[in-house]
Scaffold this motif. Structure first.
Motif, PDB file in Angstrom:
ATOM      1  N   THR A 188      -6.751 -10.135  26.911  1.00  0.00           N
ATOM      2  CA  THR A 188      -5.359  -9.966  27.306  1.00  0.00           C
ATOM      3  C   THR A 188      -4.516  -9.710  26.073  1.00  0.00           C
ATOM      4  OG1 THR A 188      -3.450 -11.054  28.306  1.00  0.00           O
ATOM      5  CG2 THR A 188      -5.119 -12.501  27.436  1.00  0.00           C
ATOM      6  N   ASP A 189      -3.614  -8.765  26.165  1.00  0.00           N
ATOM      7  CA  ASP A 189      -2.695  -8.337  25.106  1.00  0.00           C
ATOM      8  C   ASP A 189      -3.378  -7.481  24.032  1.00  0.00           C
ATOM      9  OD1 ASP A 189      -0.823  -8.200  22.980  1.00  0.00           O
ATOM     10  OD2 ASP A 189      -1.342 -10.214  22.301  1.00  0.00           O
ATOM     11  N   ARG A 190      -4.440  -7.985  23.383  1.00  0.00           N
ATOM     12  CA  ARG A 190      -5.059  -7.243  22.277  1.00  0.00           C
ATOM     13  C   ARG A 190      -6.535  -6.937  22.565  1.00  0.00           C
ATOM     14  NH1 ARG A 190      -2.772 -10.331  16.836  1.00  0.00           N
ATOM     15  NH2 ARG A 190      -0.567 -10.188  17.392  1.00  0.00           N
ATOM     16  N   ALA A 191      -7.002  -5.835  22.012  1.00  0.00           N
ATOM     17  CA  ALA A 191      -8.379  -5.390  22.236  1.00  0.00           C
ATOM     18  C   ALA A 191      -9.309  -5.871  21.122  1.00  0.00           C
ATOM     19  CB  ALA A 191      -8.410  -3.869  22.290  1.00  0.00           C
TER      20      ALA A 191
ATOM     21  N   ALA B 194       1.835 -18.832  17.495  1.00  0.00           N
ATOM     22  CA  ALA B 194       3.247 -18.868  17.914  1.00  0.00           C
ATOM     23  C   ALA B 194       4.069 -18.110  16.875  1.00  0.00           C
ATOM     24  CB  ALA B 194       3.710 -20.314  18.041  1.00  0.00           C
ATOM     25  N   GLU B 195       3.553 -16.934  16.484  1.00  0.00           N
ATOM     26  CA  GLU B 195       4.125 -16.217  15.344  1.00  0.00           C
ATOM     27  C   GLU B 195       5.434 -15.494  15.631  1.00  0.00           C
ATOM     28  OE1 GLU B 195       1.503 -15.336  17.105  1.00  0.00           O
ATOM     29  OE2 GLU B 195       1.568 -13.197  17.518  1.00  0.00           O
ATOM     30  N   SER B 196       5.732 -15.267  16.906  1.00  0.00           N
ATOM     31  CA  SER B 196       6.890 -14.416  17.217  1.00  0.00           C
ATOM     32  C   SER B 196       7.517 -14.815  18.544  1.00  0.00           C
ATOM     33  CB  SER B 196       6.424 -12.948  17.321  1.00  0.00           C
ATOM     34  OG  SER B 196       5.493 -12.808  18.390  1.00  0.00           O
TER      35      SER B 196
ATOM     36  N   ASP C  25      -2.939   0.179  15.732  1.00  0.00           N
ATOM     37  CA  ASP C  25      -2.557   1.241  16.675  1.00  0.00           C
ATOM     38  C   ASP C  25      -1.100   1.688  16.515  1.00  0.00           C
ATOM     39  OD1 ASP C  25      -5.098   0.950  17.624  1.00  0.00           O
ATOM     40  OD2 ASP C  25      -4.543   0.050  19.540  1.00  0.00           O
ATOM     41  N   ARG C  26      -0.207   0.746  16.231  1.00  0.00           N
ATOM     42  CA  ARG C  26       1.205   1.138  16.071  1.00  0.00           C
ATOM     43  C   ARG C  26       1.368   1.982  14.819  1.00  0.00           C
ATOM     44  NH1 ARG C  26       3.646  -4.721  18.020  1.00  0.00           N
ATOM     45  NH2 ARG C  26       3.176  -4.379  20.220  1.00  0.00           N
ATOM     46  N   GLN C  27       0.577   1.700  13.797  1.00  0.00           N
ATOM     47  CA  GLN C  27       0.621   2.533  12.595  1.00  0.00           C
ATOM     48  C   GLN C  27       0.087   3.932  12.920  1.00  0.00           C
ATOM     49  OE1 GLN C  27      -1.991   1.408   9.246  1.00  0.00           O
ATOM     50  NE2 GLN C  27      -0.365   2.094   7.881  1.00  0.00           N
TER      51      GLN C  27
ATOM     52  N   VAL D 161       9.496  -2.943  17.557  1.00  0.00           N
ATOM     53  CA  VAL D 161       8.723  -2.983  18.807  1.00  0.00           C
ATOM     54  C   VAL D 161       8.829  -4.398  19.387  1.00  0.00           C
ATOM     55  CG1 VAL D 161       6.442  -2.614  19.867  1.00  0.00           C
ATOM     56  CG2 VAL D 161       7.053  -1.360  17.777  1.00  0.00           C
ATOM     57  N   ASP D 162       8.907  -4.531  20.682  1.00  0.00           N
ATOM     58  CA  ASP D 162       8.877  -5.767  21.482  1.00  0.00           C
ATOM     59  C   ASP D 162      10.023  -5.800  22.495  1.00  0.00           C
ATOM     60  OD1 ASP D 162       6.574  -6.845  20.468  1.00  0.00           O
ATOM     61  OD2 ASP D 162       7.515  -8.474  19.358  1.00  0.00           O
ATOM     62  N   ALA D 163      11.285  -5.795  21.981  1.00  0.00           N
ATOM     63  CA  ALA D 163      12.459  -5.947  22.865  1.00  0.00           C
ATOM     64  C   ALA D 163      12.596  -7.369  23.397  1.00  0.00           C
ATOM     65  CB  ALA D 163      12.444  -4.932  24.001  1.00  0.00           C
TER      66      ALA D 163
HETATM   67  O1  AHR Z   1       0.025  -8.375  20.295  1.00  0.00           O
HETATM   68  C1  AHR Z   1       1.376  -8.236  20.561  1.00  0.00           C
HETATM   69  C2  AHR Z   1       2.163  -8.460  19.318  1.00  0.00           C
HETATM   70  O2  AHR Z   1       1.879  -9.724  18.783  1.00  0.00           O
HETATM   71  C3  AHR Z   1       3.660  -8.442  19.463  1.00  0.00           C
HETATM   72  O3  AHR Z   1       4.216  -7.180  19.373  1.00  0.00           O
HETATM   73  C4  AHR Z   1       4.069  -9.271  18.306  1.00  0.00           C
HETATM   74  O4  AHR Z   1       5.405  -9.674  18.317  1.00  0.00           O
HETATM   75  C5  AHR Z   1       3.100 -10.369  18.455  1.00  0.00           C
HETATM   76  O5  AHR Z   1       3.033 -11.236  17.437  1.00  0.00           O
END
Ligand code: AHR
Length: 333
Positions: free
Chosen positions: A130-133, A53-55, A188-190, A266-268
């Motif tokens: 889902t979300d991350r690879a 629940a980091e963000s 990847d964002r870097q 990043v996010d919005a």
């Molecule tokens: O994996 C998505 C990222 O993880 C989001 O950009 C970030 O806010 C979250 O913690």
């Protein structure tokens, strides 16, 4: 038809009880029961191992998954890994023991998943990323990967800066707040940002450090950056939360965020969009957390043995101050 569908309901219930105990021990939540399917058959069961629940993004993603499961009649076993890979591995093993129909997870880091994913494959339980690879070379270990193109997000951030600083004759000093070390979005964002700004030799990243995707991490690292680098022109933060923490540090140092130091995030999420509308952030690359409906759709297909695309990329946009003001009244997260 998968073998789990023929297991007696009692066996499933006993296993579910054992799993609930294990999940509670590693920070997992309880079941988030979906409605029974309209047809009256056994509901699809999904084990979902969330990062944490980091963000603000993560909170919106969790809500989307839980609400979509309920709406789709999917019985959800939800586990919060508190940003620890070992907790996610424990949760996945529990889901295997429970013999859920589908396992979905958002890997906290890219590496180190082959063993547990092989266990799921041997148990004949399909896995959806889902979300991350993951960085596994064996793509048969999961059925599909639903989520954003993080390299493209980094490129969009870099492209805005290229255009913003076009014609600059002086060096532009950039500091970067990275996401969780070893996570796909941080890597990847870097990469996408670095490859794009390389087109202009004036654009230089003078410091880059992880803030772990949290607001407190962003504030602490930015405080350190400001002490060691009095000449920062631009902050590139891998998410809104770290950018918002950094804004606190910038203001505490007597500087004006968005003016003295340009800020790209990043996010919005809503808080980030409000800061953008207020001129404290200059540009946001959207990363859409509302993955729940697509995830439930994919889960039903893979559980039924249907073919699904190996990669499902989320559609996203970018925002400046004006478009943030226009979007805020109807922003869902
Ligand atoms: O994996 C998505 C990222 O993880 C989001 O950009 C970030 O806010 C979250 O913690």
């Amino acid at each position: 038809m998968r073998t789990t569908k023929t297991l007696p309901a009692l066996r499933k219930l006993i296993a579910a009880g054992a799993v609930a105990l294990v999940l509670a021990a590693c920070g997992g939540g309880g079941g988030d029961g979906g409605e029974a399917p309209a047809g009256g058959g056994e509901p699809l069961t999904m084990g979902f191992a969330q990062v944490g629940a980091e963000s603000g993004w993560r909170t919106a993603n969790t809500t989307s998954v839980q609400e979509s499961a309920a709406a789709a009649g999917v019985e959800l076993q939800f586990s919060d890994a508190q940003q620890k890979q070992e907790n996610q591995i424990k949760a996945i093993r529990s889901f295997i023991q429970q013999r859920v129909d589908v396992i979905a997870f958002s890997p906290v880091v890219e590496s180190g998943w082959d063993t547990v994913l092989m266990e799921a494959k041997r148990a004949n339980i399909p896995v959806i990323l889902t979300d991350r690879a993951v960085d596994s070379t064996d793509t048969t270990l999961y059925k599909t990967f639903l989520g954003s193109d993080f390299i493209e997000e980094g490129r969009k951030a870099g492209q805005w800066l290229l255009e913003e600083s076009a014609g600059a004759t002086e060096p532009v000093n950039i500091v970067e707040l990275q996401g969780t070390t070893g996570s796909a979005p941080a890597i990847d964002r870097q990469e996408g940002f670095a490859e794009t700004i390389a087109q202009d030799p004036n654009l230089t990243v003078i410091a880059s450090q992880t803030g772990d995707f949290t607001r407190s991490g962003g504030r602490q690292v930015m405080e350190a950056f400001l002490k060691s680098h009095p000449d920062i022109d631009v902050l590139y933060a891998h998410n809104d939360d770290m950018g918002l923490g950094a804004i606190e540090a910038i203001e505490a140092a007597g500087k004006v965020p968005g003016t003295d130091i340009k800020i790209i995030t990043v996010d919005a999420v809503k808080d980030g969009m409000q800061a953008l509308a207020d001129g404290k952030i200059n540009f946001i690359v959207e990363c859409n957390p509302l993955l729940g409906p697509q995830l439930m759709d994919l889960a039903k297909k893979v559980a039924a043995g249907e073919e699904v695309p190996a990669r499902v990329v989320t559609e996203e946009t970018t925002f400046d101050g004006e478009s943030a003001k226009a979007a805020l009244p109807t922003r869902q997260y």
